[in-house]
Design an enzyme around this catalytic site. Structure first.
Site, PDB file in Angstrom:
ATOM      1  N   TYR A 237      -9.104  -2.302  13.542  1.00 44.03           N
ATOM      2  CA  TYR A 237      -9.280  -3.694  13.489  1.00 44.03           C
ATOM      3  C   TYR A 237      -9.716  -4.228  14.795  1.00 44.03           C
ATOM      4  O   TYR A 237     -10.542  -5.028  14.786  1.00 44.03           O
ATOM      5  CB  TYR A 237      -8.296  -4.518  12.945  1.00 44.03           C
ATOM      6  CG  TYR A 237      -8.149  -4.428  11.283  1.00 44.03           C
ATOM      7  CD1 TYR A 237      -7.624  -3.432  10.529  1.00 44.03           C
ATOM      8  CD2 TYR A 237      -8.282  -5.692  10.509  1.00 44.03           C
ATOM      9  CE1 TYR A 237      -7.497  -3.064   9.266  1.00 44.03           C
ATOM     10  CE2 TYR A 237      -8.314  -5.576   9.018  1.00 44.03           C
ATOM     11  CZ  TYR A 237      -8.053  -4.447   8.523  1.00 44.03           C
ATOM     12  OH  TYR A 237      -7.800  -4.433   7.230  1.00 44.03           O
TER      13      TYR A 237
ATOM     14  N   LYS B 265      -0.795   9.365   9.592  1.00 42.31           N
ATOM     15  CA  LYS B 265      -1.620  10.595   9.181  1.00 42.31           C
ATOM     16  C   LYS B 265      -1.532  11.485  10.610  1.00 42.31           C
ATOM     17  O   LYS B 265      -2.410  11.802  11.166  1.00 42.31           O
ATOM     18  CB  LYS B 265      -3.112  10.011   9.249  1.00 42.31           C
ATOM     19  CG  LYS B 265      -4.095  11.023   8.613  1.00 42.31           C
ATOM     20  CD  LYS B 265      -3.832  11.600   7.059  1.00 42.31           C
ATOM     21  CE  LYS B 265      -4.796  12.634   6.660  1.00 42.31           C
ATOM     22  NZ  LYS B 265      -4.482  13.182   5.231  1.00 42.31           N
TER      23      LYS B 265
ATOM     24  N   ASP C 182      -1.730   9.551   2.748  1.00 39.84           N
ATOM     25  CA  ASP C 182      -2.276   9.816   1.394  1.00 39.84           C
ATOM     26  C   ASP C 182      -1.289  10.146   0.543  1.00 39.84           C
ATOM     27  O   ASP C 182      -1.161   9.608  -0.566  1.00 39.84           O
ATOM     28  CB  ASP C 182      -3.266  11.106   1.547  1.00 39.84           C
ATOM     29  CG  ASP C 182      -2.730  12.382   2.434  1.00 39.84           C
ATOM     30  OD1 ASP C 182      -1.622  12.221   3.000  1.00 39.84           O
ATOM     31  OD2 ASP C 182      -3.374  13.320   2.391  1.00 39.84           O
TER      32      ASP C 182
ATOM     33  N   ASP D 288      -3.020  -2.379   5.432  1.00 45.41           N
ATOM     34  CA  ASP D 288      -4.098  -3.425   4.542  1.00 45.41           C
ATOM     35  C   ASP D 288      -4.179  -2.644   3.042  1.00 45.41           C
ATOM     36  O   ASP D 288      -3.913  -3.214   2.132  1.00 45.41           O
ATOM     37  CB  ASP D 288      -5.397  -3.313   5.182  1.00 45.41           C
ATOM     38  CG  ASP D 288      -6.386  -4.118   4.472  1.00 45.41           C
ATOM     39  OD1 ASP D 288      -5.894  -5.158   3.837  1.00 45.41           O
ATOM     40  OD2 ASP D 288      -7.438  -3.467   4.301  1.00 45.41           O
TER      41      ASP D 288
ATOM     42  N   ASP E 174      -2.199  -3.798  -0.555  1.00 49.46           N
ATOM     43  CA  ASP E 174      -2.760  -4.244  -1.954  1.00 49.46           C
ATOM     44  C   ASP E 174      -2.436  -2.919  -3.127  1.00 49.46           C
ATOM     45  O   ASP E 174      -2.293  -3.805  -4.202  1.00 49.46           O
ATOM     46  CB  ASP E 174      -4.545  -4.004  -1.918  1.00 49.46           C
ATOM     47  CG  ASP E 174      -5.034  -5.077  -1.267  1.00 49.46           C
ATOM     48  OD1 ASP E 174      -4.358  -6.005  -0.484  1.00 49.46           O
ATOM     49  OD2 ASP E 174      -6.293  -5.411  -1.786  1.00 49.46           O
TER      50      ASP E 174
HETATM   51  C1  IPM Z   1      -5.544  -9.051   4.398  1.00 49.93           C
HETATM   52  C2  IPM Z   1      -7.032  -9.256   4.244  1.00 49.93           C
HETATM   53  C3  IPM Z   1      -7.719  -9.115   5.710  1.00 49.93           C
HETATM   54  C4  IPM Z   1      -7.345  -7.762   6.385  1.00 49.93           C
HETATM   55  C5  IPM Z   1      -9.268  -9.123   5.839  1.00 49.93           C
HETATM   56  C6  IPM Z   1      -9.744 -10.651   4.987  1.00 49.93           C
HETATM   57  C7  IPM Z   1      -9.824  -9.107   7.110  1.00 49.93           C
HETATM   58  O1  IPM Z   1      -7.654  -7.971   3.748  1.00 49.93           O
HETATM   59  O2  IPM Z   1      -4.915  -9.808   5.039  1.00 49.93           O
HETATM   60  O3  IPM Z   1      -4.963  -7.963   4.051  1.00 49.93           O
HETATM   61  O4  IPM Z   1      -7.904  -6.619   6.145  1.00 49.93           O
HETATM   62  O5  IPM Z   1      -6.427  -7.707   7.237  1.00 49.93           O
HETATM   63 MG    MG Z   2      -6.314  -6.719   2.748  1.00 50.51          MG
END
Ligand code: IPM
Ligand code: MG
Length: 366
Positions: free
Chosen positions: A146, A195, A227, A251, A255
Protein backbone atom coordinates in the site's frame (compact mmCIF):
# COMPACT_ATOMS: atom_id res chain seq x y z
CA UNK A 1 -15.91 12.28 31.32
CA UNK A 2 -15.63 14.49 28.26
CA UNK A 3 -14.08 13.46 24.94
CA UNK A 4 -13.46 15.09 21.56
CA UNK A 5 -14.40 12.87 18.64
CA UNK A 6 -13.43 13.69 15.07
CA UNK A 7 -16.17 12.47 12.72
CA UNK A 8 -15.61 11.50 9.09
CA UNK A 9 -18.89 10.37 7.60
CA UNK A 10 -17.42 9.88 4.15
CA UNK A 11 -19.19 8.61 1.06
CA UNK A 12 -21.89 6.12 0.07
CA UNK A 13 -23.57 4.59 3.11
CA UNK A 14 -21.01 6.33 5.39
CA UNK A 15 -23.27 9.22 6.53
CA UNK A 16 -26.19 6.86 7.27
CA UNK A 17 -24.23 4.41 9.38
CA UNK A 18 -22.19 7.03 11.26
CA UNK A 19 -25.37 8.89 12.20
CA UNK A 20 -26.64 5.73 13.90
CA UNK A 21 -23.34 5.20 15.74
CA UNK A 22 -23.47 8.79 17.03
CA UNK A 23 -27.03 8.19 18.18
CA UNK A 24 -25.83 5.20 20.19
CA UNK A 25 -22.87 7.19 21.60
CA UNK A 26 -25.24 9.95 22.68
CA UNK A 27 -27.47 7.44 24.41
CA UNK A 28 -24.37 6.09 26.21
CA UNK A 29 -23.39 9.64 27.20
CA UNK A 30 -26.85 10.20 28.71
CA UNK A 31 -26.92 6.91 30.53
CA UNK A 32 -23.40 7.01 31.96
CA UNK A 33 -22.97 10.77 32.40
CA UNK A 34 -20.33 11.49 29.75
CA UNK A 35 -20.02 14.18 27.13
CA UNK A 36 -18.94 13.47 23.57
CA UNK A 37 -18.15 16.53 21.43
CA UNK A 38 -18.13 15.86 17.71
CA UNK A 39 -16.25 17.75 15.07
CA UNK A 40 -17.20 16.73 11.57
CA UNK A 41 -14.63 16.86 8.77
CA UNK A 42 -14.55 15.65 5.17
CA UNK A 43 -12.37 12.93 3.67
CA UNK A 44 -12.64 10.83 0.52
CA UNK A 45 -14.94 11.56 -2.40
CA UNK A 46 -16.92 14.23 -0.55
CA UNK A 47 -13.67 16.09 0.13
CA UNK A 48 -12.77 15.89 -3.56
CA UNK A 49 -16.13 17.42 -4.41
CA UNK A 50 -15.70 20.20 -1.85
CA UNK A 51 -11.97 20.95 -2.03
CA UNK A 52 -10.57 19.09 -5.04
CA UNK A 53 -8.46 16.79 -2.84
CA UNK A 54 -9.43 13.67 -0.86
CA UNK A 55 -7.64 14.76 2.33
CA UNK A 56 -6.95 18.30 3.56
CA UNK A 57 -4.50 19.53 6.19
CA UNK A 58 -7.50 20.72 8.17
CA UNK A 59 -8.91 17.18 8.36
CA UNK A 60 -5.54 15.84 9.54
CA UNK A 61 -5.28 18.60 12.16
CA UNK A 62 -8.80 18.06 13.50
CA UNK A 63 -8.14 14.31 13.76
CA UNK A 64 -4.82 14.89 15.55
CA UNK A 65 -6.48 17.18 18.08
CA UNK A 66 -9.29 14.71 18.80
CA UNK A 67 -9.18 11.89 21.34
CA UNK A 68 -10.38 9.50 18.64
CA UNK A 69 -11.95 9.50 15.19
CA UNK A 70 -15.15 7.81 14.16
CA UNK A 71 -15.36 7.10 10.45
CA UNK A 72 -17.93 5.70 8.03
CA UNK A 73 -16.52 4.69 4.69
CA UNK A 74 -15.11 6.36 1.62
CA UNK A 75 -15.04 5.81 -2.12
CA UNK A 76 -17.53 5.22 -4.89
CA UNK A 77 -18.20 2.88 -7.77
CA UNK A 78 -14.76 2.44 -9.35
CA UNK A 79 -16.21 1.88 -12.84
CA UNK A 80 -18.69 4.73 -12.97
CA UNK A 81 -17.77 7.45 -10.47
CA UNK A 82 -15.91 10.49 -11.88
CA UNK A 83 -13.57 10.29 -8.86
CA UNK A 84 -11.85 7.37 -10.60
CA UNK A 85 -10.99 9.46 -13.65
CA UNK A 86 -8.61 11.45 -11.42
CA UNK A 87 -4.95 10.52 -11.05
CA UNK A 88 -4.51 7.81 -8.35
CA UNK A 89 -3.13 10.19 -5.71
CA UNK A 90 -6.26 12.36 -5.99
CA UNK A 91 -8.79 9.54 -5.56
CA UNK A 92 -10.83 8.88 -2.39
CA UNK A 93 -8.70 5.91 -1.21
CA UNK A 94 -5.55 8.05 -1.31
CA UNK A 95 -7.20 10.20 1.37
CA UNK A 96 -7.70 7.23 3.66
CA UNK A 97 -4.16 5.93 3.13
CA UNK A 98 -2.78 9.45 3.70
CA UNK A 99 -4.73 9.76 6.94
CA UNK A 100 -3.59 6.34 8.19
CA UNK A 101 -0.01 7.35 7.49
CA UNK A 102 -0.31 10.88 8.93
CA UNK A 103 -1.71 9.48 12.17
CA UNK A 104 0.74 6.53 12.19
CA UNK A 105 -2.12 4.04 12.53
CA UNK A 106 -0.05 0.92 12.01
CA UNK A 107 -2.19 -1.58 13.92
CA UNK A 108 -5.57 -2.52 12.49
CA UNK A 109 -7.73 -4.77 14.65
CA UNK A 110 -10.62 -6.51 12.96
CA UNK A 111 -12.57 -8.84 15.22
CA UNK A 112 -14.60 -11.50 13.40
CA UNK A 113 -17.10 -13.18 15.67
CA UNK A 114 -20.08 -15.33 14.84
CA UNK A 115 -23.14 -14.33 16.81
CA UNK A 116 -25.22 -17.31 17.87
CA UNK A 117 -28.27 -15.56 16.38
CA UNK A 118 -26.60 -15.10 13.00
CA UNK A 119 -25.75 -18.72 12.35
CA UNK A 120 -28.62 -18.68 9.85
CA UNK A 121 -26.90 -15.95 7.85
CA UNK A 122 -23.55 -17.75 7.77
CA UNK A 123 -22.82 -19.29 4.38
CA UNK A 124 -20.89 -22.22 5.91
CA UNK A 125 -22.35 -25.66 6.69
CA UNK A 126 -23.60 -26.30 10.22
CA UNK A 127 -20.93 -28.92 10.90
CA UNK A 128 -18.22 -26.38 10.04
CA UNK A 129 -19.82 -23.64 12.14
CA UNK A 130 -20.10 -25.93 15.19
CA UNK A 131 -20.47 -23.71 18.23
CA UNK A 132 -19.19 -20.67 16.37
CA UNK A 133 -15.87 -18.91 16.15
CA UNK A 134 -14.19 -15.79 17.39
CA UNK A 135 -10.99 -14.45 15.83
CA UNK A 136 -9.07 -11.20 15.79
CA UNK A 137 -7.33 -10.14 12.61
CA UNK A 138 -4.32 -7.95 13.38
CA UNK A 139 -3.49 -6.28 10.09
CA UNK A 140 -0.39 -4.12 9.57
CA UNK A 141 -1.74 -0.86 8.14
CA UNK A 142 1.00 1.58 7.18
CA UNK A 143 3.49 -0.50 5.21
CA UNK A 144 3.76 -3.11 2.49
CA UNK A 145 2.34 -2.80 -1.02
CA UNK A 146 0.00 0.00 0.00
CA UNK A 147 2.85 2.40 0.72
CA UNK A 148 5.76 1.17 -1.40
CA UNK A 149 6.99 3.03 -4.46
CA UNK A 150 4.76 2.52 -7.49
CA UNK A 151 4.83 3.65 -11.09
CA UNK A 152 3.52 2.89 -14.53
CA UNK A 153 5.77 3.57 -17.49
CA UNK A 154 6.83 2.23 -20.84
CA UNK A 155 9.70 -0.26 -20.73
CA UNK A 156 11.02 -1.63 -24.03
CA UNK A 157 7.87 -0.45 -25.79
CA UNK A 158 5.51 -2.14 -23.28
CA UNK A 159 3.41 -0.40 -20.63
CA UNK A 160 4.74 -1.73 -17.34
CA UNK A 161 3.50 -1.19 -13.80
CA UNK A 162 5.45 -1.67 -10.59
CA UNK A 163 4.26 -1.80 -6.98
CA UNK A 164 6.80 -2.37 -4.24
CA UNK A 165 6.31 -4.45 -1.12
CA UNK A 166 8.67 -3.21 1.58
CA UNK A 167 8.87 -3.89 5.30
CA UNK A 168 11.66 -3.11 7.71
CA UNK A 169 12.20 -5.09 10.89
CA UNK A 170 10.88 -2.30 13.14
CA UNK A 171 7.58 -2.16 11.28
CA UNK A 172 7.21 -5.91 11.65
CA UNK A 173 8.27 -5.97 15.30
CA UNK A 174 5.80 -3.34 16.50
CA UNK A 175 2.79 -5.02 14.86
CA UNK A 176 3.92 -8.47 16.00
CA UNK A 177 4.10 -7.22 19.60
CA UNK A 178 0.56 -5.90 19.29
CA UNK A 179 -0.58 -9.27 17.98
CA UNK A 180 0.99 -11.16 20.86
CA UNK A 181 -0.31 -8.66 23.43
CA UNK A 182 -3.85 -9.16 22.17
CA UNK A 183 -3.37 -12.95 22.11
CA UNK A 184 -2.41 -12.83 25.81
CA UNK A 185 -5.87 -11.40 26.53
CA UNK A 186 -7.57 -14.04 24.40
CA UNK A 187 -6.93 -17.74 23.74
CA UNK A 188 -3.13 -17.28 23.50
CA UNK A 189 -2.65 -18.39 19.93
CA UNK A 190 -1.13 -16.40 17.06
CA UNK A 191 -1.31 -17.51 13.44
CA UNK A 192 1.16 -15.41 11.48
CA UNK A 193 0.17 -15.34 7.83
CA UNK A 194 2.75 -14.78 5.10
CA UNK A 195 3.98 -16.02 1.73
CA UNK A 196 7.44 -17.05 2.92
CA UNK A 197 7.76 -19.70 0.21
CA UNK A 198 8.02 -16.88 -2.35
CA UNK A 199 8.55 -13.40 -0.87
CA UNK A 200 11.60 -11.94 0.85
CA UNK A 201 9.39 -9.56 2.81
CA UNK A 202 7.55 -12.60 4.18
CA UNK A 203 10.78 -14.34 5.14
CA UNK A 204 11.83 -11.31 7.16
CA UNK A 205 8.30 -11.15 8.61
CA UNK A 206 8.57 -14.75 9.78
CA UNK A 207 12.03 -14.23 11.31
CA UNK A 208 10.99 -11.15 13.30
CA UNK A 209 7.71 -12.69 14.43
CA UNK A 210 9.69 -15.64 15.78
CA UNK A 211 11.98 -13.29 17.68
CA UNK A 212 9.03 -11.45 19.22
CA UNK A 213 7.44 -14.78 20.16
CA UNK A 214 10.40 -15.47 22.48
CA UNK A 215 9.01 -12.83 24.83
CA UNK A 216 5.61 -14.52 24.95
CA UNK A 217 6.27 -18.11 26.05
CA UNK A 218 2.60 -18.66 26.90
CA UNK A 219 1.44 -17.91 23.36
CA UNK A 220 1.42 -20.65 20.74
CA UNK A 221 2.75 -19.37 17.43
CA UNK A 222 2.08 -20.99 14.09
CA UNK A 223 2.95 -19.78 10.59
CA UNK A 224 0.55 -20.22 7.72
CA UNK A 225 0.95 -19.39 4.05
CA UNK A 226 -1.66 -16.92 2.89
CA UNK A 227 -3.21 -19.16 0.23
CA UNK A 228 -3.68 -21.88 2.81
CA UNK A 229 -5.06 -19.33 5.29
CA UNK A 230 -7.70 -18.28 2.76
CA UNK A 231 -8.73 -21.92 2.49
CA UNK A 232 -8.61 -22.66 6.23
CA UNK A 233 -10.86 -19.67 6.94
CA UNK A 234 -13.75 -21.39 5.22
CA UNK A 235 -12.72 -24.96 6.00
CA UNK A 236 -12.20 -24.61 9.74
CA UNK A 237 -12.49 -21.02 11.05
CA UNK A 238 -12.60 -22.25 14.68
CA UNK A 239 -8.86 -22.91 14.63
CA UNK A 240 -8.03 -19.19 14.58
CA UNK A 241 -7.55 -16.90 17.55
CA UNK A 242 -5.27 -14.01 16.45
CA UNK A 243 -4.34 -13.77 12.78
CA UNK A 244 -1.27 -11.57 12.41
CA UNK A 245 -0.53 -10.40 8.90
CA UNK A 246 0.75 -7.70 6.59
CA UNK A 247 -1.34 -4.99 4.98
CA UNK A 248 -2.53 -6.52 1.70
CA UNK A 249 -3.07 -10.05 3.02
CA UNK A 250 -4.99 -8.55 5.94
CA UNK A 251 -7.21 -6.54 3.61
CA UNK A 252 -8.21 -9.65 1.71
CA UNK A 253 -8.49 -12.09 4.61
CA UNK A 254 -10.55 -9.69 6.71
CA UNK A 255 -13.21 -9.42 4.00
CA UNK A 256 -13.27 -13.20 3.79
CA UNK A 257 -13.52 -13.54 7.58
CA UNK A 258 -16.39 -11.08 7.63
CA UNK A 259 -18.45 -13.13 5.19
CA UNK A 260 -17.84 -16.15 7.33
CA UNK A 261 -19.46 -14.26 10.23
CA UNK A 262 -22.52 -13.65 8.09
CA UNK A 263 -21.97 -10.19 6.66
CA UNK A 264 -19.38 -7.50 6.19
CA UNK A 265 -21.97 -5.24 7.82
CA UNK A 266 -21.07 -6.81 11.18
CA UNK A 267 -17.29 -6.33 11.12
CA UNK A 268 -15.93 -3.44 13.19
CA UNK A 269 -12.37 -2.21 13.21
CA UNK A 270 -9.90 -0.12 15.17
CA UNK A 271 -6.76 1.44 13.71
CA UNK A 272 -4.31 2.32 16.43
CA UNK A 273 -0.92 4.00 16.81
CA UNK A 274 1.32 3.76 19.86
CA UNK A 275 -0.82 6.14 21.95
CA UNK A 276 -4.43 5.85 23.11
CA UNK A 277 -5.60 7.54 19.93
CA UNK A 278 -7.44 5.48 17.33
CA UNK A 279 -9.55 5.68 14.20
CA UNK A 280 -12.63 3.51 14.30
CA UNK A 281 -14.47 2.43 11.20
CA UNK A 282 -16.46 -0.51 9.88
CA UNK A 283 -14.32 -2.88 7.81
CA UNK A 284 -16.75 -2.76 4.90
CA UNK A 285 -16.78 -0.30 2.04
CA UNK A 286 -19.06 2.57 1.11
CA UNK A 287 -21.52 0.29 -0.76
CA UNK A 288 -22.56 2.97 -3.30
CA UNK A 289 -25.14 0.57 -4.77
CA UNK A 290 -27.31 0.78 -1.64
CA UNK A 291 -26.41 4.30 -0.45
CA UNK A 292 -29.34 6.52 0.51
CA UNK A 293 -31.84 3.66 0.65
CA UNK A 294 -31.88 3.39 4.43
CA UNK A 295 -31.11 -0.35 4.33
CA UNK A 296 -27.41 -0.46 5.23
CA UNK A 297 -26.42 -2.34 8.36
CA UNK A 298 -25.12 0.16 10.95
CA UNK A 299 -23.95 -2.55 13.40
CA UNK A 300 -20.28 -2.65 12.27
CA UNK A 301 -20.04 1.12 12.84
CA UNK A 302 -21.85 0.92 16.17
CA UNK A 303 -19.49 -1.87 17.27
CA UNK A 304 -16.56 0.26 16.07
CA UNK A 305 -17.82 3.03 18.37
CA UNK A 306 -17.82 0.44 21.18
CA UNK A 307 -14.18 -0.35 20.34
CA UNK A 308 -13.45 3.37 20.56
CA UNK A 309 -14.90 3.50 24.08
CA UNK A 310 -12.85 0.46 25.07
CA UNK A 311 -9.46 1.17 23.49
CA UNK A 312 -9.22 4.98 23.37
CA UNK A 313 -11.37 6.07 26.33
CA UNK A 314 -11.00 3.09 28.71
CA UNK A 315 -14.79 2.97 29.09
CA UNK A 316 -15.18 -0.81 29.28
CA UNK A 317 -18.60 -0.85 30.98
CA UNK A 318 -19.99 1.43 28.30
CA UNK A 319 -18.48 -0.68 25.51
CA UNK A 320 -19.95 -3.82 27.09
CA UNK A 321 -23.34 -2.11 27.17
CA UNK A 322 -23.25 -1.47 23.42
CA UNK A 323 -22.11 -4.98 22.62
CA UNK A 324 -24.80 -6.58 24.71
CA UNK A 325 -27.47 -4.26 23.27
CA UNK A 326 -26.45 -5.47 19.79
CA UNK A 327 -26.80 -9.07 20.96
CA UNK A 328 -30.22 -8.36 22.48
CA UNK A 329 -31.52 -6.79 19.30
CA UNK A 330 -30.35 -9.78 17.28
CA UNK A 331 -31.94 -12.10 19.84
CA UNK A 332 -35.21 -10.22 19.41
CA UNK A 333 -35.12 -11.23 15.75
CA UNK A 334 -34.38 -7.83 14.19
CA UNK A 335 -32.22 -7.99 11.06
CA UNK A 336 -31.05 -5.64 8.36
CA UNK A 337 -31.32 -7.12 4.89
CA UNK A 338 -27.70 -8.34 4.74
CA UNK A 339 -28.09 -10.56 7.80
CA UNK A 340 -31.45 -12.09 6.93
CA UNK A 341 -31.35 -15.91 7.04
CA UNK A 342 -30.15 -17.53 3.81
CA UNK A 343 -32.93 -20.10 3.96
CA UNK A 344 -36.24 -18.42 2.89
CA UNK A 345 -38.17 -20.79 5.19
CA UNK A 346 -36.39 -19.28 8.20
CA UNK A 347 -37.12 -15.68 7.27
CA UNK A 348 -40.55 -15.58 8.86
CA UNK A 349 -38.98 -16.07 12.29
CA UNK A 350 -37.23 -12.70 12.05
CA UNK A 351 -38.16 -9.12 11.16
CA UNK A 352 -36.35 -7.01 8.58
CA UNK A 353 -35.54 -3.47 9.71
CA UNK A 354 -33.78 -0.49 8.11
CA UNK A 355 -30.67 1.42 9.16
CA UNK A 356 -32.44 3.95 11.38
CA UNK A 357 -34.67 1.46 13.13
CA UNK A 358 -31.66 -0.74 13.88
CA UNK A 359 -29.93 2.25 15.53
CA UNK A 360 -33.07 3.08 17.54
CA UNK A 361 -33.46 -0.52 18.68
CA UNK A 362 -29.87 -0.70 19.87
CA UNK A 363 -30.34 2.56 21.82
CA UNK A 364 -33.48 1.29 23.48
CA UNK A 365 -31.70 -1.93 24.51
CA UNK A 366 -28.80 -0.16 26.21
C1 IPM B 1 -10.24 -1.46 3.98
C2 IPM B 1 -10.48 -0.90 2.61
C3 IPM B 1 -9.33 0.02 2.24
C4 IPM B 1 -8.06 -0.82 2.27
C5 IPM B 1 -9.49 0.73 0.88
C6 IPM B 1 -10.74 1.55 0.85
C7 IPM B 1 -8.28 1.56 0.54
O1 IPM B 1 -10.64 -1.94 1.70
O2 IPM B 1 -10.14 -0.67 4.93
O3 IPM B 1 -10.16 -2.69 4.11
O4 IPM B 1 -7.77 -1.53 1.31
O5 IPM B 1 -7.36 -0.77 3.28
MG1 MG C 1 -10.72 -3.87 2.54
Amino acid sequence: MEFQIGVIKGDGIGPEIVTEAQKVLDAIADKFGHKFNYQEVLMGGCSIDAYGVPLTEETIEVCKKSDAVLMGSIGGNTSTSPWYKLPPEKRPEAGLLGLRKALNLFANLRPAYLYEELKEACPLRDDIIGDGFDMMIMRELTGGLYFGKRETKEVDGLMTAVDTLTYNEEEIRRIAKRGFDIAMKRRKKVTSVDKANVLDSSRLWRKIVEEVAQDYPEVTLEHMLVDNAAMQLVKDPKQFDVILTENMFGDILSDEASMVTGSIGMLSSASLNDTKFGLYEPSGGSAPDIAGQGIANPIATILSAAMMLRYSFDLDKEADAIESAVKSVLKQGCRTIDIMPQDPAKRSAVRQVGTEEMGDLICSNL
